[in-house]
Design an enzyme around this catalytic site. Structure first.
Site, short mmCIF file in Angstrom:
data_model
loop_
_atom_site.label_atom_id
_atom_site.label_comp_id
_atom_site.label_asym_id
_atom_site.label_seq_id
_atom_site.Cartn_x
_atom_site.Cartn_y
_atom_site.Cartn_z
N LYS A 1 31.81 42.80 52.38
CA LYS A 1 30.45 42.46 51.96
C LYS A 1 29.95 41.24 52.73
CE LYS A 1 32.37 39.85 48.08
NZ LYS A 1 32.79 39.96 46.68
N ARG B 1 30.36 39.14 34.11
CA ARG B 1 29.35 39.34 35.15
C ARG B 1 28.70 40.70 34.99
NH1 ARG B 1 31.10 37.92 41.28
NH2 ARG B 1 32.25 39.87 41.13
N HIS C 1 37.25 42.93 37.51
CA HIS C 1 37.37 41.77 38.41
C HIS C 1 37.92 40.58 37.63
CE1 HIS C 1 36.72 39.70 42.11
NE2 HIS C 1 35.77 38.91 41.68
N ARG D 1 41.59 45.10 46.33
CA ARG D 1 40.36 44.68 47.03
C ARG D 1 40.61 43.34 47.71
NH1 ARG D 1 38.56 45.84 41.73
NH2 ARG D 1 38.06 43.63 41.49
N TYR E 1 18.23 10.49 60.55
CA TYR E 1 17.26 10.36 59.46
C TYR E 1 17.80 9.46 58.35
CZ TYR E 1 14.80 14.46 61.36
OH TYR E 1 14.12 15.34 62.14
N CYS F 1 21.30 16.91 60.99
CA CYS F 1 19.91 17.38 61.14
C CYS F 1 19.88 18.91 61.15
CB CYS F 1 19.31 16.84 62.43
SG CYS F 1 19.49 15.07 62.65
N ASP G 1 19.22 20.97 63.64
CA ASP G 1 19.81 21.61 64.82
C ASP G 1 20.81 20.73 65.55
OD1 ASP G 1 17.68 23.63 64.53
OD2 ASP G 1 16.39 21.99 65.22
C1 LIG Z 1 34.17 39.70 46.57
C2 LIG Z 1 34.97 40.54 45.66
C3 LIG Z 1 36.33 40.76 45.91
C4 LIG Z 1 37.10 40.03 46.98
O1 LIG Z 1 37.51 38.77 46.51
P1 LIG Z 1 38.46 37.83 47.40
O2 LIG Z 1 38.75 36.68 46.53
O3 LIG Z 1 37.65 37.46 48.60
O4 LIG Z 1 39.64 38.65 47.74
C5 LIG Z 1 36.98 41.67 45.10
N1 LIG Z 1 36.35 42.30 44.10
C6 LIG Z 1 35.05 42.08 43.81
C7 LIG Z 1 34.42 42.80 42.68
C8 LIG Z 1 34.32 41.18 44.57
O5 LIG Z 1 33.04 40.96 44.27
#
Ligand SMILES: *Cc1c(COP(=O)(O)O)cnc(C)c1O
Length: 375
Positions: A39, A134, A166, A225, A269, A316, A318
């Site tokens: 992602k 979530r 998750h 994942r 700045y 800054c 850039d």
């Molecule tokens: C981003 C994400 C992951 C990956 O998490 P990491 O800590 O980068 O391995 C896995 N599952 C879900 C649902 C996520 O949003």
């Protein structure tokens, strides 16, 4: 590589990526497949180069956050499984099916809306909220959760192939956090087992992110994942992992000018830095518009000729200024500067200087920064 063309660039080391993938695969249970989380443009690394390399490495599952990313990955990986972890507007149901994408389904109303917009069955995995708070079906009470899920199996436009959740604190070593993760794990397996008893034995179940895959691999999971560790960063810096990782992204820039400043001279700045003695100062062509955080003003440092040089004054848009007094004999305009990466200054370390995580640093490297792929 013609570095003179660039004012700031990110080197993407595909051999480091390969190293990390192989290291992670070694610790995954035998029947757990590697799902590469790509992602946010592969955590800022560039999805095209990363996905192509992953295909070469035999990875066949890719996870993204939305439909746009899914379509980008689908182009690169015509035959892989592409999985959308989060919300896709139901009006896009036709595209999900057309491009053979798997969608996460987080509520009964979402399932209904998807089906109402679909013209062909949509492959999906059910998302459970086991404690992250979530998205997902509430799963504190197994029976209630299963009762809410059962009608989904009668929806003609839904082809349910898996279930996932998750973790909130899989990266923590604190005992009550470890218990919390175990509780989350129990909730998803309870729901999975009960669904199986009802005649719905799902093909896939997954809950492990990077941290869990290393710290508590569960052989009942069919997929893991893997995000951050694939890119060579730590889920919870400075907690070390028992595998060796190599940062994939190294962020570099160049020096545009070198000068002496004297007692009383100000830099940048807000005049937050005033020299109290003669110093050698280098101006570097990178700034917050490139994703180098302004919060690193007066805190960060960068490598020039292998030496750590502190940032003077404010970053800054850039440009930024470094104190190069210690290497004043060597330094000149055109010299390369390493801001972070596969070196003494990791993205994780830099992140800890201003209260964020390595994830945010690599994802935040902006679009105007070219990604230079190194094999
Ligand atoms: C981003 C994400 C992951 C990956 O998490 P990491 O800590 O980068 O391995 C896995 N599952 C879900 C649902 C996520 O949003």
């Amino acid at each position: 590589m013609k570095k003179v063309l660039h004012r700031a660039w990110a080197e993407i080391d595909l051999s480091a990526l390969a190293h990390n993938v192989e290291s992670v695969k070694k610790v995954l249970p035998q029947n757990t497949q590697f799902m590469a989380v790509v992602k946010a443009n592969a955590y800022g690394h560039g999805d095209e180069a990363v996905c192509k390399k992953l295909l070469e490495l035999g990875v066949s599952w890719f996870a993204v956050s939305n439909l746009e990313e899914a379509l980008s990955v689908r182009k690169i990986c015509p035959n892989a499984e592409v999985f959308i972890l989060g919300y896709t507007p139901p009006e896009c149901a036709a595209d999900i099916a057309k491009y053979n994408i798997i969608q996460g389904v987080m509520s009964a109303s979402y399932a209904k809306e998807l089906c109402a917009n679909a013209n062909a069955p949509i492959r999906c995995h059910i998302k459970l909220d086991t404690g992250m708070g979530r998205i997902g079906f509430q799963s504190k009470h197994t029976d209630a959760c299963v009762n809410e899920l059962l009608p989904l199996f009668d929806m003609e436009m839904l082809s349910i192939e898996g279930i996932y959740t998750h973790f909130a604190v899989a990266d923590s070593e604190i005992p009550c956090d470890i218990e919390y993760t175990q509780m989350q794990e129990k909730r998803i397996f309870d729901v999975y087992d009960r669904l199986a008893e009802c005649g719905h034995k799902l093909q896939h179940i997954h809950c492990m992110n990077s941290a869990a895959s290393i710290v508590r691999p569960n052989e009942r999971c069919t997929l893991a994942r893997i995000g951050i560790i694939m890119y060579g960063l730590l889920p919870n810096y400075p907690v070390e992992l028992p595998i060796e990782l190599k940062p994939v992204m190294t962020f570099k820039s160049v020096i545009s000018q070198v000068k002496d400043v004297f007692d009383g001279d100000c830099i940048s700045y807000g005049r937050t830095y005033t020299a109290s003695e003669t110093r050698k100062v280098a101006t570097v062509t990178v700034g917050y518009a490139d994703g180098y955080a302004r919060l690193l003003s007066g805190k960060g440092y960068a490598l020039v000729h292998g030496k750590k040089c502190p940032i003077l004054g404010r970053v800054c848009m850039d440009q930024l200024m470094l104190d190069v007094t210690e290497i004043s004999e060597l330094v000149q305009s055109g010299d390369e500067v390493t801001l972070f990466g596969n070196c003494e200054i990791t993205a994780d370390k830099l992140a800890s200087l201003y209260g964020t995580i390595g994830y945010e640093i690599v994802c935040g490297i902006s679009k105007r920064v070219p990604r230079i792929v190194i094999e």
